[in-house]
Scaffold this motif. Structure first.
Motif, short mmCIF file in Angstrom:
data_model
loop_
_atom_site.label_atom_id
_atom_site.label_comp_id
_atom_site.label_asym_id
_atom_site.label_seq_id
_atom_site.Cartn_x
_atom_site.Cartn_y
_atom_site.Cartn_z
N TYR A 1 49.13 15.78 36.19
CA TYR A 1 48.29 14.85 35.41
C TYR A 1 46.85 14.92 35.94
O TYR A 1 46.61 14.89 37.15
N CYS A 2 45.91 14.99 35.01
CA CYS A 2 44.52 15.27 35.37
C CYS A 2 44.00 14.36 36.50
O CYS A 2 43.97 13.14 36.37
N LEU A 3 43.58 15.01 37.57
CA LEU A 3 43.07 14.26 38.71
C LEU A 3 41.70 13.66 38.41
O LEU A 3 41.30 12.68 39.01
N GLY A 4 41.00 14.27 37.47
CA GLY A 4 39.64 13.81 37.15
C GLY A 4 39.60 12.80 36.01
O GLY A 4 38.51 12.44 35.55
N ALA A 5 40.79 12.32 35.57
CA ALA A 5 40.80 11.42 34.40
C ALA A 5 39.87 10.21 34.59
O ALA A 5 39.12 9.88 33.66
N PHE B 1 34.33 23.48 37.59
CA PHE B 1 34.73 23.98 36.29
C PHE B 1 35.46 22.89 35.49
O PHE B 1 35.09 22.55 34.37
N ALA B 2 36.52 22.33 36.12
CA ALA B 2 37.34 21.32 35.43
C ALA B 2 36.51 20.09 35.14
O ALA B 2 36.77 19.34 34.21
N GLY B 3 35.49 19.87 35.97
CA GLY B 3 34.75 18.62 35.91
C GLY B 3 33.79 18.51 34.76
O GLY B 3 33.41 17.40 34.41
C1 HEM Z 1 38.17 14.68 29.09
C2 HEM Z 1 38.10 15.47 30.12
C3 HEM Z 1 39.32 16.13 30.72
C4 HEM Z 1 40.47 16.54 30.13
C5 HEM Z 1 40.87 16.43 28.65
C6 HEM Z 1 41.30 17.12 31.18
C7 HEM Z 1 42.56 17.62 30.96
C8 HEM Z 1 43.43 18.03 31.95
C9 HEM Z 1 44.79 18.44 31.75
C10 HEM Z 1 45.50 18.51 30.40
C11 HEM Z 1 45.31 18.75 32.97
C12 HEM Z 1 46.74 19.21 33.26
C13 HEM Z 1 46.84 20.71 33.31
C14 HEM Z 1 48.26 21.17 33.53
O1 HEM Z 1 49.22 20.38 33.50
O2 HEM Z 1 48.42 22.39 33.70
C15 HEM Z 1 44.26 18.56 33.95
C16 HEM Z 1 44.38 18.79 35.30
C17 HEM Z 1 43.33 18.67 36.20
N1 HEM Z 1 42.07 18.19 35.96
FE1 HEM Z 1 41.37 17.53 34.19
N2 HEM Z 1 40.62 17.05 32.36
C18 HEM Z 1 39.41 16.45 32.15
C19 HEM Z 1 38.43 16.18 33.08
C20 HEM Z 1 38.51 16.48 34.42
C21 HEM Z 1 37.50 16.18 35.41
C22 HEM Z 1 36.21 15.43 35.15
C23 HEM Z 1 37.96 16.69 36.60
C24 HEM Z 1 37.34 16.70 37.98
C25 HEM Z 1 36.13 16.61 38.32
C26 HEM Z 1 39.26 17.27 36.36
C27 HEM Z 1 40.05 17.86 37.31
C28 HEM Z 1 41.35 18.24 37.13
C29 HEM Z 1 42.18 18.78 38.19
C30 HEM Z 1 41.77 19.00 39.64
C31 HEM Z 1 43.44 19.05 37.60
C32 HEM Z 1 44.64 19.64 38.29
C33 HEM Z 1 45.58 18.56 38.72
C34 HEM Z 1 46.85 19.11 39.31
O3 HEM Z 1 47.13 20.31 39.17
O4 HEM Z 1 47.57 18.32 39.93
N3 HEM Z 1 39.57 17.13 35.03
N4 HEM Z 1 43.12 18.10 33.31
#
Ligand code: HEM
Length: 413
Positions: free
Chosen positions: A354-358, A244-246
């Motif tokens: 901080y986003c793990l997928g950044a 989903f996040a990915g």
């Molecule tokens: C431009 C694309 C993306 C944006 C803008 C984004 C944004 C974010 C943000 C703002 C958070 C923090 C949420 C919080 O503090 O509650 C987050 C967490 C996370 N993101 Fe992303 N994301 C992106 C792409 C991805 C991708 C590609 C993946 C993985 C395949 C991913 C996996 C995750 C995960 C696993 C977390 C949770 C990290 C944690 O709780 O320690 N994200 N993302």
């Protein structure tokens, strides 16, 4: 102190949210909204401090489950759906979050991501081959979405023939997680989608446990940290989270980034002439119009902020798009400027979550955006395009990006 009246509508498919964020940031930076029954926090300093502050809890699932889903009449399907969400690290506080994040880091390494570079390029080219001869396309539905879905599905080890199922399931979860639920039918579909995906990944996890492969799901099954490992349910829930996040957010990085370029020919020219690097451009897309519209927290205790008491249990929307246009931090913040050098935005959040997928998102955006400009010559917005935005609270993304371009044959690649 009485709050000024500021009409906040973050669900509108057509309204521009930035004037609302500007008004909040200038006049009422910590703002109680009766409509959303939540606080809105909009200044950069406050958003980044809150993202580091454990009193702003990320766990908004446990209190909901305890309050709403623990009674004897609770629909078992809904309860099971929330059981999947309860295992998502993004909804956990330390120490549970620390443990899950450490295990996931073992599976999701920078090396795994960088190794995907050639494959992401191939997948982008395959999709562009399919549309390049047509002269027009929807770059969300025909490019950004299928690309990012294919990347994460391949990473997880989902066979190609099952990809379409993933799209339906993922759409359903978006409705559930991004608070865009409207009708009871949508709600029912979301619950069904989540449980089907859970069952699918349960089978796939059993297969890779018996016959390990070179994919992310196997890496999750095998991840170890000082004798600790993910439980069976955690592997499945984390698979759902990554799927989903990915791709939902990364689709929007590609869509919003392309739209920004199409609307700013001078900046596009800089990129096409090689005068700015794509890595800097991606950071500016994330700052200027990033995909994360709000990040939600629940107050673990009473906190005083700018003269207001944020009471324990109250909900807070931290607003990265507003923080990222705070003039106290970013000069001329409303301007798309791909040459910006100081660009410490909070588009991927900040602190523990901080986003793990950044790195993956940056890699995908950094390939997909220039490839589209290169392959679709004379790319422009369709003249009759009426852009609409997804009516959801947490994410900023177009429903479609209709474009036109000079039709080329595959041989022009
Ligand atoms: C431009 C694309 C993306 C944006 C803008 C984004 C944004 C974010 C943000 C703002 C958070 C923090 C949420 C919080 O503090 O509650 C987050 C967490 C996370 N993101 Fe992303 N994301 C992106 C792409 C991805 C991708 C590609 C993946 C993985 C395949 C991913 C996996 C995750 C995960 C696993 C977390 C949770 C990290 C944690 O709780 O320690 N994200 N993302």
């Amino acid at each position: 102190m009485s709050a000024p009246e500021i009409e906040i509508d973050l669900f509108s498919p057509t309204a521009d949210p930035y004037p609302v964020f500007d008004a909040l940031r200038d006049n009422s930076p910590v703002h109680w909204s009766p409509r959303y029954r939540s606080w809105f926090v909009t200044r950069f300093d406050d958003v980044s401090a809150a993202l580091r502050d454990p009193r702003f809890s990320a766990d908004r699932i446990t209190p909901y489950v305890e309050a709403k889903l623990s009674g004897p009449d609770t629909d078992p399907a809904l309860r099971q759906t929330f059981a999947v969400l309860e295992d998502w690290m993004v909804f956990k506080d330390p120490p549970d979050h620390t443990r899950l994040r450490r295990l996931l880091r073992r599976a999701f390494t920078p090396r795994t991501i960088e190794a995907l570079r050639p494959r992401v390029g191939e997948l982008a080219d395959e999709l562009l081959d399919g549309i390049a001869g047509n002269g027009s396309a929807d770059l969300i539905g025909e490019y950004a979405y299928p690309l990012t879905a294919a990347v994460i599905a391949e990473m997880l080890g989902v066979p190609r023939e099952d990809r379409d199922l993933f799209k339906d399931w993922s759409d359903a979860i978006t409705a559930l997680v991004f608070a865009g639920l409207g009708s009871p039918e949508r709600h029912e579909r979301a619950v069904r989608g989540m449980l089907e995906l859970r069952d699918y990944l349960t089978d796939l996890a059993a297969q890779v446990t018996a016959h390990p492969r070179d994919d992310l799901l196997t890496a999750l099954v095998q991840a170890r940290d000082e004798g600790d490992a993910l439980s069976h349910d955690e592997v499945v829930s984390t698979g759902v989270l990554l799927l989903f996040a990915g791709h939902e957010t990364t689709t929007n990085l590609i869509g919003n980034g392309l739209l920004a370029l199409l609307r700013h020919p001078d900046q596009r020219a800089l990129l096409e002439a090689g005068e700015v690097r794509i890595v800097s451009a991606i950071e500016e897309f994330l700052r200027y119009d990033g995909p994360a519209k709000t990040v939600v927290r629940l107050m673990a205790t009473d906190v005083e902020l700018r003269g207001h008491t944020l009471k324990a249990g109250s909900r807070v929307f931290l607003c990265p798009p507003s923080a990222n246009r705070d003039p106290a931090v970013f000069p001329d913040p409303g301007r798309l400027d791909l040459t910006r050098t100081e660009n410490q935005h909070v588009g991927f959040g900040f602190g523990l979550h901080y986003c793990l997928g950044a790195p993956l998102a940056r890699l995908e955006g950094g390939i997909a955006i220039p490839r589209a400009l290169q392959r679709l010559t004379d790319l422009r917005l369709a003249p009759d395009a009426e852009l609409t935005w997804q009516p959801v609270l947490l994410s900023r993304g177009l429903t479609a990006l209709p474009v036109q371009f000079g039709a080329t044959s595959e041989g022009d690649r």
